[in-house]
Design a protein around this motif. Structure first.
Motif, PDB file in Angstrom:
ATOM      1  N   UNK A 113       0.844  -1.203   0.000  1.00 50.40           N
ATOM      2  CA  UNK A 113       0.000   0.000   0.000  1.00 50.40           C
ATOM      3  C   UNK A 113       0.875   1.248   0.000  1.00 50.40           C
ATOM      4  N   UNK A 114       0.310   2.368  -0.474  1.00 44.24           N
ATOM      5  CA  UNK A 114       1.002   3.648  -0.445  1.00 44.24           C
ATOM      6  C   UNK A 114       1.856   3.929  -1.654  1.00 44.24           C
ATOM      7  N   UNK A 115       1.735   3.143  -2.711  1.00 43.40           N
ATOM      8  CA  UNK A 115       2.476   3.374  -3.948  1.00 43.40           C
ATOM      9  C   UNK A 115       1.735   4.430  -4.776  1.00 43.40           C
ATOM     10  N   UNK A 116       2.462   5.407  -5.284  1.00 41.41           N
ATOM     11  CA  UNK A 116       1.850   6.403  -6.188  1.00 41.41           C
ATOM     12  C   UNK A 116       2.022   5.943  -7.628  1.00 41.41           C
ATOM     13  N   UNK A 117       0.929   5.888  -8.358  1.00 42.47           N
ATOM     14  CA  UNK A 117       0.995   5.448  -9.751  1.00 42.47           C
ATOM     15  C   UNK A 117      -0.079   6.137 -10.570  1.00 42.47           C
ATOM     16  N   UNK A 118       0.101   6.094 -11.878  1.00 42.49           N
ATOM     17  CA  UNK A 118      -0.828   6.722 -12.809  1.00 42.49           C
ATOM     18  C   UNK A 118      -1.818   5.699 -13.340  1.00 42.49           C
ATOM     19  N   UNK A 119      -3.053   6.135 -13.518  1.00 41.25           N
ATOM     20  CA  UNK A 119      -4.060   5.359 -14.236  1.00 41.25           C
ATOM     21  C   UNK A 119      -4.291   6.051 -15.578  1.00 41.25           C
ATOM     22  N   UNK A 120      -4.060   5.300 -16.638  1.00 35.57           N
ATOM     23  CA  UNK A 120      -4.161   5.846 -17.998  1.00 35.57           C
ATOM     24  C   UNK A 120      -5.474   5.398 -18.633  1.00 35.57           C
ATOM     25  N   UNK A 121      -6.279   6.348 -19.044  1.00 37.88           N
ATOM     26  CA  UNK A 121      -7.541   6.067 -19.734  1.00 37.88           C
ATOM     27  C   UNK A 121      -7.231   5.732 -21.183  1.00 37.88           C
TER      28      UNK A 121
END
Length: 216
Positions: A113-121
């Motif tokens: 938990x606590x990982x920063x990541x991008x969600x790409x549409x």
């Protein structure tokens, strides 16, 4: 009025009861009548074909065949299936028929938990993601084993956290996907580790769109 069933339970770290009520609120705003149950026996006792949508929210755990088979058959006959995170994508690990219907199975969350990541549409013109833009999440980043038959609507890129999987290079992992199971439509979103993540505006939008899309 459309009818929806949410079954919640399993591992409590995903806050299944709180998440179930958030999801029920989304559905009620769209004029669904919602039943929430905390027992899998409901799957055996109810006529599941009466529901336009079923929402699994049950991480891990075990399910009896008398409970699983009516669920598989109801979706095959046209009841929609939609859910998120481990509540749908990490349920009943020994039941490969369930995983086949869902379209994938959680296997890891590198960095926890606590990982920063991008969600790409991927397809902003699809009804599920229309008008949505890429966004960031600080949570678990789900690494999934995914059915090649699914249609992918959003992805996240690995690796972000360190691990032995890095030697395979970068991969774009599905975050949101859809598929069919007989006459039924199946929707999955990998986001939603705890209630606060489910409350993110982007996650609420994805789930509302997914519920409407998947419903009979």
């Amino acid at each position: 009025m459309k009818q929806a069933l949410i079954f919640q339970g399993g591992w409590q770290g995903h806050e299944p009861e709180d998440v179930a009520h958030i999801l029920a609120g989304l559905l009620e705003k769209e004029d669904y009548q919602v039943k929430i149950t905390d027992t899998l026996q409901t799957l055996a006792e109810d006529d599941l074909t009466q529901y336009d949508l079923i929402v699994p929210n049950w991480t891990q755990g075990t399910i009896e065949q008398e409970q699983l088979q009516p669920l598989l058959k109801a979706v095959e006959q046209g009841t929609g299936l939609a859910g998120l995170h481990g509540g749908m994508g990490d349920s009943f690990r020994m039941e490969v028929d369930y995983q086949f219907m869902v379209g994938g199975q959680w296997v890891a969350h590198p960095g926890n938990d606590g990982v920063e990541y991008d969600v790409h549409i991927v397809d902003a013109d699809h009804p599920l993601t229309e008008g949505m833009k890429d966004f960031k999440v600080v949570s678990e980043q789900y690494y999934m084993h995914v059915d090649p038959a699914v249609q992918v609507h959003a992805t996240t890129r690995f690796p972000v956290a360190e691990g032995p999987y890095q030697t395979n290079g970068e991969v774009d992992m599905p975050v949101v996907w859809t598929k069919k199971w007989g006459k039924g439509k199946v929707y999955y979103c990998g986001l939603g580790h705890v209630a606060e993540i489910v409350k993110m505006p982007e996650v609420l939008q994805l789930m509302k769109n997914g519920f409407i899309w998947a419903s009979r």
